[in-house]
Enzyme design. Structure first.
Site, short mmCIF file in Angstrom:
data_model
loop_
_atom_site.label_atom_id
_atom_site.label_comp_id
_atom_site.label_asym_id
_atom_site.label_seq_id
_atom_site.Cartn_x
_atom_site.Cartn_y
_atom_site.Cartn_z
N GLU A 147 51.34 43.46 52.87
CA GLU A 147 51.20 41.97 52.34
C GLU A 147 52.58 41.55 52.06
O GLU A 147 53.27 42.28 51.09
CB GLU A 147 50.18 41.98 51.04
CG GLU A 147 50.32 40.79 50.44
CD GLU A 147 49.97 39.50 51.24
OE1 GLU A 147 49.06 39.33 52.05
OE2 GLU A 147 50.87 38.60 50.74
N CYS A 204 43.11 32.42 49.91
CA CYS A 204 41.90 32.18 49.16
C CYS A 204 41.76 32.21 47.54
O CYS A 204 41.33 31.53 46.93
CB CYS A 204 40.93 32.92 49.77
SG CYS A 204 39.14 32.84 48.83
N GLY A 240 55.20 42.42 57.76
CA GLY A 240 54.67 43.41 58.87
C GLY A 240 55.04 42.84 60.34
O GLY A 240 54.57 41.54 60.43
N GLY A 253 44.49 12.66 54.95
CA GLY A 253 43.45 13.67 55.63
C GLY A 253 42.44 13.87 54.64
O GLY A 253 42.17 14.12 53.65
N LEU A 298 38.16 30.00 57.62
CA LEU A 298 37.22 30.14 56.35
C LEU A 298 37.22 31.52 56.00
O LEU A 298 36.99 32.51 56.66
CB LEU A 298 35.49 29.59 56.75
CG LEU A 298 35.59 28.23 57.09
CD1 LEU A 298 33.98 27.75 57.58
CD2 LEU A 298 35.71 27.39 55.85
N HIS A 318 8.47 26.37 42.87
CA HIS A 318 8.47 24.90 42.22
C HIS A 318 8.81 25.18 40.85
O HIS A 318 8.08 25.76 39.93
CB HIS A 318 7.14 24.32 42.44
CG HIS A 318 7.02 22.90 41.69
ND1 HIS A 318 7.79 21.66 41.98
CD2 HIS A 318 6.46 22.64 40.69
CE1 HIS A 318 7.48 20.80 41.18
NE2 HIS A 318 6.71 21.32 40.25
P1 NAD Z 1 40.74 19.83 58.09
O1 NAD Z 1 41.09 20.06 59.37
O2 NAD Z 1 39.49 20.11 57.31
O3 NAD Z 1 40.87 18.24 57.82
C1 NAD Z 1 42.28 17.58 58.15
C2 NAD Z 1 41.96 15.99 58.27
O4 NAD Z 1 42.96 15.17 58.34
C3 NAD Z 1 41.17 15.90 59.59
O5 NAD Z 1 39.97 15.07 59.34
C4 NAD Z 1 42.08 15.10 60.47
O6 NAD Z 1 41.26 14.00 61.23
C5 NAD Z 1 42.82 14.34 59.33
N1 NAD Z 1 44.14 13.93 59.86
C6 NAD Z 1 45.28 14.53 60.74
N2 NAD Z 1 46.19 14.07 60.78
C7 NAD Z 1 46.18 12.95 60.04
C8 NAD Z 1 47.03 11.76 59.87
N3 NAD Z 1 48.28 11.83 60.44
N4 NAD Z 1 46.64 10.66 59.09
C9 NAD Z 1 45.30 10.57 58.50
N5 NAD Z 1 44.50 11.74 58.49
C10 NAD Z 1 44.84 12.45 59.49
O7 NAD Z 1 41.97 20.50 57.21
P2 NAD Z 1 42.16 20.50 55.63
O8 NAD Z 1 41.33 19.79 54.74
O9 NAD Z 1 43.43 20.45 55.51
O10 NAD Z 1 41.65 21.94 55.44
C11 NAD Z 1 42.61 23.29 56.29
C12 NAD Z 1 41.64 24.34 56.41
O11 NAD Z 1 41.18 25.02 55.15
C13 NAD Z 1 40.25 23.96 57.03
O12 NAD Z 1 40.21 24.93 58.32
C14 NAD Z 1 39.31 24.17 56.07
O13 NAD Z 1 37.90 24.50 56.63
C15 NAD Z 1 39.77 25.15 55.05
N6 NAD Z 1 39.16 24.68 53.85
C16 NAD Z 1 38.03 25.01 53.52
C17 NAD Z 1 37.36 24.84 52.33
C18 NAD Z 1 35.93 25.19 52.03
O14 NAD Z 1 35.26 25.80 52.86
N7 NAD Z 1 35.42 24.65 51.23
C19 NAD Z 1 38.09 24.24 51.43
C20 NAD Z 1 39.47 24.05 51.52
C21 NAD Z 1 40.25 24.34 52.73
#
Ligand code: NAD
Length: 577
Positions: free
Chosen positions: A145, A153, A225, A292, A429, A554
């Site tokens: 690591e 995470c 690594g 985003g 995820l 319930h």
């Molecule tokens: P995401 O892919 O979920 O969302 C990114 C968003 O940004 C998309 O809707 C996209 O259309 C938009 N986007 C891209 N370029 C853009 C621009 N120039 N202008 C405006 N909008 C734009 O990515 P994230 O939210 O960054 O998350 C990253 C990863 O981390 C994902 O794979 C997500 O599943 C994971 N994650 C999961 C959780 C959870 O499970 N609760 C929480 C946080 C992150």
């Protein structure tokens, strides 16, 4: 004209079936709808009827025999008809899928193959789970690591975000309490204490994982690594030394890093931060513009909005949360807007400039140029694989621009080198990485384990929570799958009314052909917990009838699952159908 009778597909994930009984013999005349045979899979036994009238000319699969779905098991037609062509096609395998293509998660006993020394690159949820599982199976495991055990995470992702969201929920809780006549005002927010508590939770979990690695005899090396082959991993250690780790198998779990879009000004403006930056801010910003509207944008936006920050989300696509069900996402959007967040969809960030406030963000919105001032800009446009250091091409590991290609055993194009989690660049995820880590470790230790992502749940920690499993309506339509839906609004669910004024809904989707659950989407209290019931139901291919036949307690929010299944049959009890 001869008609082939095929092994039926009795559910979305059925791969093979066994003939339990033939009700007919060769030469028998049958009328359309007559019972002709009983077939069973792991879950159910069905009696299959004749699709048309005719004579059974040939039975190819005897009682007790098994065959993949869509393989020809009998031929019917007119007596004396030439069926040699049909039989030749059936013998060549016809349209049946290849043996072994079933993505069922199976774990068989070790085949005693290969050695026992496993090197894992990356100590996030995928890597540390892989290390523990390999050690449980008798492996001599080394985990490399470069930074923190627990990866994104535990250190700068899921856990700290949820801690922040929890801290941000108390104000709403106080407001809700007031409606019950309970006075509990939130007097002040001490940000450093929020950060300290978040840090304490992270440290405790990371300490726990370190303890588990130790208990399982996993050797941890701090460094970068690089797999040269399954038997050779080169490590640039944090103390400046180099190490060569010899072994038998390698599992790459290198994870991902925030993607930085090529938007002019983003890299240069120090107020543009990523999720890691947002989780370690020194104070709550007055305003936050989020590029985003994905999971990170929505979750961190919700937290800061509740802490009093003016939050604006700019999303390029027509809807937020691209992977979630459209109907419930629209409901969530309204809830977020009501809570004060400004949300713009079909809006594209063109550039970022310095401004007295912090940053000026230039956006193209409905064909108009608009700009927003914000103290901080959170860039949350997705993550990219963190594989540049690995020299994948040099090691001969097939990849698509850094996204490692694997089969369903999580093995790369180099036998003996496995890859899991975010570095595959698919579903990023933690729970997916953990499952894949287990599969890779079992295979590395000579077992036969396959990854099946069908029951993978998506959880978004908003208020209320939002979760889904299986297909969304959009995906079902795209794939041409016919389905029925059952939607139950939580306004008609007692527990939800008590907990959050009944905001949200449960939506279930059932395949028309077999009646099995193909998708479940929940917006409401405890959605991220209830969705596990739906994942089990989906994995077991439960039908509307089977969900209806399951007694739900319930008062619970879960009983709305029961109602949604009944709604799919037009017989919900606690709402008009
Ligand atoms: P995401 O892919 O979920 O969302 C990114 C968003 O940004 C998309 O809707 C996209 O259309 C938009 N986007 C891209 N370029 C853009 C621009 N120039 N202008 C405006 N909008 C734009 O990515 P994230 O939210 O960054 O998350 C990253 C990863 O981390 C994902 O794979 C997500 O599943 C994971 N994650 C999961 C959780 C959870 O499970 N609760 C929480 C946080 C992150």
């Amino acid at each position: 004209m001869a008609k082939e009778l095929l092994m039926p597909k009795l559910g979305l994930t059925m791969k093979t079936g066994k003939i339990v009984k033939w009700h007919v013999s060769e030469g028998d005349k049958v009328a359309q709808g007559d019972d002709i045979y009983d077939v069973e899979n792991e879950k159910l036994t069905n009696t299959i009827q004749a699709p048309e009238s005719g004579t059974i000319l040939k039975i190819l699969l005897p009682e007790g025999g098994s065959a993949p779905v869509l393989q020809t098991i009998a031929v019917m037609g007119e007596p004396g008809e030439d069926i040699s062509g049909v039989l030749a096609k059936a013998e060549s395998g016809g349209d049946a899928p290849a043996e072994g293509s079933a993505p069922a998660a199976v774990a068989e006993e070790a085949s005693a193959a290969g050695g026992k020394r496993v090197t894992v690159i990356g100590g996030g949820p995928g890597g540390y789970v892989a290390a523990i599982r390999a050690a449980q199976l008798g492996g001599e495991v080394t985990l490399i690591e470069k930074e923190h055990i627990g990866g994104t995470c535990l250190n700068v992702g899921c856990i700290p975000t949820k801690a922040l969201l929890h801290a941000s929920s108390f104000e709403d809780a106080a407001k809700a309490a007031a409606a019950y006549g309970v006075d509990m005002k939130v007097e002040k927010l001490e940000w450093d204490k929020v950060m300290a508590k978040k840090g304490e939770i992270v440290d405790r979990l990371v300490g726990g994982v370190k303890g588990l690695l130790k208990t399982n005899g996993v050797k941890v090396v701090n460094g970068m690594g690089k797999a040269l082959s399954p038997s050779d991993v080169e490590v640039a250690c944090a103390d400046g030394s180099k190490k060569d780790i010899k072994g038998d198998k390698v599992i790459i779990a290198a994870g991902s890093i925030p993607a930085i879009p090529p938007i002019p000004g983003v890299k240069e403006n120090k107020n543009c931060i990523d999720s890691t930056g947002a989780l370690s801010l020194k104070k709550v910003p007055k305003s936050l513009l989020i590029i985003g509207g994905g999971v990170i944008g929505i979750e961190l936006g919700s937290a800061f909005n509740a802490f009093g920050t003016e939050v604006t989300i700019i999303e390029a696509l027509p809807k937020l949360l691209p992977m979630m069900d459209g109907e419930l996402t629209a409901q969530l959007r309204s809830i977020l807007e009501e809570s004060g967040m400004v949300i713009k969809t079909e809006a594209k960030v063109m550039s970022v400039e310095d401004s007295p406030a912090g940053a000026k963000v230039n956006v193209q919105e409905n064909g108009k140029d608009v700009s927003y001032d914000a103290e901080k800009v959170l860039v949350a446009v997705g993550r990219r694989t963190d594989t540049a250091y690995l020299d994948l091409d040099k090691a001969g590991i097939e990849n698509d621009r850094g996204r490692i290609t694997v089969n369903d055993k999580m093995e790369t194009s180099v036998p003996g080198i496995y890859a899991i989690g975010d570095c595959l660049g698919k579903v990023m995820l933690a729970h997916v990485a953990m499952t894949q880590g287990t599969v890779a470790a079992e295979n590395a230790m000579g077992r036969n384990s396959l990854y099946d992502g069908d029951t993978n749940v998506s959880c978004v920690y908003t208020s209320p929570e939002f979760a889904g499993v299986g297909l969304t309506e959009e995906q079902a339509k795209e794939q041409g799958i016919e389905y029925t839906t059952g939607v139950f609004p939580l306004a008609a669910n007692g527990k939800s009314l008590i907990m959050n004024n009944g905001v949200g809904a449960i939506k279930l989707m059932f395949g028309k052909e077999y009646g099995q659950l193909i998708g479940a989407h929940i917006l409401g209290p405890n959605a991220t917990e209830i969705i596990e019931e739906m994942a089990v139901a989906l994995g077991m291919e439960m039908t509307e009838g089977e969900i209806i036949g399951t007694i739900h307690g319930h008062p619970t929010v879960n009983e709305a699952v029961h109602e949604a299944a009944m709604a799919a049959q037009g017989r919900a009890l606690h709402m008009p159908n």
